[in-house]
Motif scaffolding. Sequence first.
Motif, PDB file in Angstrom:
ATOM      1  N   SER A  53      97.047  33.780  14.745  1.00 25.29           N
ATOM      2  CA  SER A  53      96.597  33.607  16.064  1.00 25.29           C
ATOM      3  C   SER A  53      96.932  34.383  16.995  1.00 25.29           C
ATOM      4  O   SER A  53      98.127  34.563  17.298  1.00 25.29           O
ATOM      5  N   ARG A  54      95.991  35.068  17.701  1.00 19.82           N
ATOM      6  CA  ARG A  54      96.604  36.016  18.782  1.00 19.82           C
ATOM      7  C   ARG A  54      95.788  35.955  20.082  1.00 19.82           C
ATOM      8  O   ARG A  54      94.496  35.509  19.995  1.00 19.82           O
ATOM      9  N   LYS A  55      96.069  36.375  21.321  1.00 12.68           N
ATOM     10  CA  LYS A  55      95.464  36.151  22.460  1.00 12.68           C
ATOM     11  C   LYS A  55      95.892  37.406  23.239  1.00 12.68           C
ATOM     12  O   LYS A  55      97.033  37.319  23.457  1.00 12.68           O
ATOM     13  N   GLN A  56      94.905  38.159  23.720  1.00 13.34           N
ATOM     14  CA  GLN A  56      95.175  39.275  24.687  1.00 13.34           C
ATOM     15  C   GLN A  56      96.530  40.115  23.850  1.00 13.34           C
ATOM     16  O   GLN A  56      97.457  40.555  24.883  1.00 13.34           O
ATOM     17  N   ARG A  58      98.828  39.049  22.396  1.00 11.98           N
ATOM     18  CA  ARG A  58     100.037  38.529  21.858  1.00 11.98           C
ATOM     19  C   ARG A  58      99.731  37.663  20.909  1.00 11.98           C
ATOM     20  O   ARG A  58      99.104  36.982  20.751  1.00 11.98           O
ATOM     21  N   LEU A  60     100.450  34.275  18.731  1.00 10.75           N
ATOM     22  CA  LEU A  60     100.797  32.995  18.805  1.00 10.75           C
ATOM     23  C   LEU A  60     101.492  32.196  17.972  1.00 10.75           C
ATOM     24  O   LEU A  60     102.133  31.277  18.065  1.00 10.75           O
TER      25      LEU A  60
END
Length: 310
Positions: A53-56, A58, A60
């Motif tokens: 799981s990644r966001k921008q 980063r 997670l």
Amino acid sequence: MRTDLNIGLLRTFLTIVECEGFARASQKLCLTQSAVSRQLSKLESSLGVKLLSRKQGRLLGVTKAGKELSLSGNELLSLHDTVVKKTIVTGKLTSIRLGIVNDIAPSYISRLLTHFSIHFPKITLDMSSGDSTQLLSNMKSRMIDIALIRQPPNNRVGDPLRKERLKWVGSPDIVFHNNGVVPLILFPEGCAYREQIIQALDREKIPWKAVFSSPDIATVEAGVLSKVGLVGLPESVIGNLPVHSLSSLPDLGYSELTLVTPKASKLSSALKDLISYIQNDFISYIQKDLEPQKELEPVTANSLESVAAI
């Protein structure tokens, strides 16, 4: 339809999980962070699931599918490595002979050696250094398998990997004696950019004198720091040496870092891997050092467990 699992991509994914982030995984694998990210994306695409799981940019945490692959993947990777090691031990030990131009920084060579030792622990990497003319001659006589050389632009020998500007390097305190004669530090004949430096001065009718010559980059650097003369160097070689900005000195143009390889039909899997590494991540490290990039934030152990199962 059958889906084959790429062991190299699996190794990258498992290393990310083990290291809890892209930054430390890239260091352990001797790959750039962008290369690690690309390999993860390829693995997810081939399996049709999200593993992390990644966001921008980063990380997670690990998804449900990622946790399942992590558990079985470690067993598969261990079995794969055992089979490969047994196969190599029972067969004939092989080696790869790499010739590398003598101005490549030791830090880059260290990365290359680390990468190769991780992926091919039973294959010997026989590395030699020399000037570009010598390395090309060694290729023709089959004394080496591949060569990383420098050459003037548009020579069209091998596969050009990076075009670098040549810059004047030397202490600003150097005094030009005898009616402005430029004191030159030179690599011996055979150096790809030695003639470029001499020709640039001759075109502008600037007098010069060779005051020091050495085939060894560390010795050339010592000459620069001793303030005995000026030398022209590719930008990736300069490091912390002083760049001389005297406007009366001519532009030196460019030099190309080039990989010379045998025909594709003669490439072993280990040689193909080494060539791919040099063409991509080895060159990316040079680019990264010249143009520093912001590192991705590492994931923490707590954040890995806090992400809800997907």
